[in-house]
Design a protein around this motif. Sequence first.
Motif, PDB file in Angstrom:
ATOM      1  N   UNK A  19      -5.247   4.375 -10.099  1.00 40.14           N
ATOM      2  CA  UNK A  19      -4.433   4.266  -8.879  1.00 40.14           C
ATOM      3  C   UNK A  19      -4.031   5.600  -8.280  1.00 40.14           C
ATOM      4  N   UNK A  20      -4.667   6.674  -8.717  1.00 39.00           N
ATOM      5  CA  UNK A  20      -4.358   7.971  -8.102  1.00 39.00           C
ATOM      6  C   UNK A  20      -5.445   8.300  -7.092  1.00 39.00           C
ATOM      7  N   UNK A  21      -5.025   8.872  -5.997  1.00 39.07           N
ATOM      8  CA  UNK A  21      -6.012   9.264  -4.985  1.00 39.07           C
ATOM      9  C   UNK A  21      -6.694  10.536  -5.471  1.00 39.07           C
ATOM     10  N   UNK A  56       3.921   2.691   1.572  1.00 33.71           N
ATOM     11  CA  UNK A  56       2.503   2.639   1.238  1.00 33.71           C
ATOM     12  C   UNK A  56       1.737   3.830   1.814  1.00 33.71           C
ATOM     13  N   UNK A  57       0.788   4.306   1.022  1.00 32.79           N
ATOM     14  CA  UNK A  57      -0.107   5.405   1.418  1.00 32.79           C
ATOM     15  C   UNK A  57       0.660   6.612   1.948  1.00 32.79           C
ATOM     16  N   UNK A  77       2.413   9.105 -10.752  1.00 37.52           N
ATOM     17  CA  UNK A  77       2.390   7.647 -10.739  1.00 37.52           C
ATOM     18  C   UNK A  77       3.556   7.075  -9.959  1.00 37.52           C
ATOM     19  N   UNK A  78       4.721   7.711 -10.083  1.00 36.78           N
ATOM     20  CA  UNK A  78       5.886   7.192  -9.378  1.00 36.78           C
ATOM     21  C   UNK A  78       5.674   7.304  -7.871  1.00 36.78           C
ATOM     22  N   UNK A  79       4.952   8.343  -7.472  1.00 36.06           N
ATOM     23  CA  UNK A  79       4.645   8.470  -6.043  1.00 36.06           C
ATOM     24  C   UNK A  79       3.666   7.396  -5.592  1.00 36.06           C
ATOM     25  N   UNK A  80       2.710   7.086  -6.491  1.00 35.18           N
ATOM     26  CA  UNK A  80       1.728   6.064  -6.153  1.00 35.18           C
ATOM     27  C   UNK A  80       2.405   4.715  -5.968  1.00 35.18           C
TER      28      UNK A  80
END
Lengths: 236, 318
Positions: A106-108, B249-250, B241-244
């Motif tokens: 899930x990381x860009x 969104x995005x 991950x916390x940012x994801x």
Amino acid sequence: MDYRSLILKKMTLWITPWLTTWVSVTMGFIQHAQVKVDHIRSLDEKYSQLMVENAALKDEFEAFKFEEEAKFGALQTKVLAKRLSQETGVRTGRTIASVNYKIPTELSSPQLYTLGLSYFLSQEDEKAAVVLTSLMSLDKAYRTAKNFLMAGVIWYRLDNLAQADQSFDSVLKPPAVRADDQGALERYQAEARLWKALVAKRLQSEDQSQYWLKDLLDHHPHAVETSWINSTGESP
Amino acid sequence: MKIRILWSLATALVLVLGGMDLGEAKESKTPEVAEKQWCGSLEVFEGDVQILDQTRTHFIELKRRAPLPCGSWISSNQGWARLKHNAGPYMNLGAGSYIQLLSERSKSEQVVIYRGQIYVEVNEGDGVFQLGSALGRVKIQRGKVIYISGYGEKASSQLIVLEDSATFENRFEDSKKLRVNEGEMSELAFDLFRIIPQDPLPVSVATLKPKFFDLRVEGKVQSVAFNAAHRKQEKIVAELNSDVHSKVPKRSLASVKGKSADDESVSPAEKARLHQHWVEQMAPGVQGAEGFLFPRFNVKERAEKKKLMEELLRVQAE
């Protein structure tokens, strides 16, 4: 003979066989008890002995298992070291398959790149190798001269000299890689040439090492790296 | 006559009873220990613990502060034991574990772990304490660690550092020693096609809890270890991950109030500010964060290169 003597004599006659029987029975009983006690004692000793023997056998079994595991470990180390030596150039070399790290999902791509860079800087090279290799194989945009150079340095640190050499080769193939500008590309290539010399040196290939140093002098006479070879910093 | 009979009976009884050995306490005593070299003592124990002397012919009596000779074999099948080595460190032996105590003057290890898990506390001044198993070796200058040998079905060694640090290596390949810091763990197994231990990974709290219970690790050490494990877990990956998973969104990491540095309508000054914000967000509290995120190769490699160049120059001059 008076009356008293007669009674005593009669009593003695009467009591003697009784006493004899009693003594023999008692003696028999005592002897029997002694046999029992001896038996119990011997059983007790045997039990203690068996306990010790049992524990000693368990110890021996554990020691045997340990020895076998140690032998297996020594053999595995030898076999793997030989194989790794052939594949990577160093006994302790690591490959991408030998790293037990999975990249976060899930990381860009930019986030992964930052993660890889962070690992690279904190010298967590195994993780950096996994992140960067995955990123470069998945996203063509990251197949730049700079990233190939960084991948090469990571593999060099992980003792995978074959992979490192391959990465430095990629830096030296300009059409295949992108760079921000020609100046940057040349700088990365100068570094790559120097690293190739280092790789050759570690592989104890003096000729190759000399070749890459000369190549560096020929291609980048004014580079910082060249000044380390030619202390005056001038072209030969 | 009567007196003679009574005397003879009494004498017979005395002779019989005197000759009779009631077999009291003629148990095998522990061997003479005066000339033995002591390697430690048994501090506390619970349950089924057995200690054999180095010759494996006698049990050591289980009692508090019982001295343990060098070479003792200690097993805790369904029990637990706390030992003190003469060199200073304390050791907690978990259930199903099996170790041998060796002298502090031993050139290699002071404790050999045949199977199971052990918790070791090495304090300042105890010197370098070495633990060995079939595959690995751990050296502790100062620290608290859990070392596990041969857990599961595969033969492997695992090191978990709870406080300070320790080095971990393959017994048969000591050219590479791995430093494992607090809150980290490393494993040595051959199924990963490598002969040196894995790079340290943050240890999970869930992994630690049952081990603490089995090894009776004291509460204070537990909380320090949990904190260290949390700190390791909360590093860069967690931040990313916390940012994801953030609610927006995005949302770009380099965006402030919905603006992105990639947005062409943003002025150069704003771009610089966004860039600065991004740098601060990615490397908070790092001095020279710009250099941290956009590095040039570090001094170590440069020094290495320089050294090589000096060597080459010397060779060329010769």
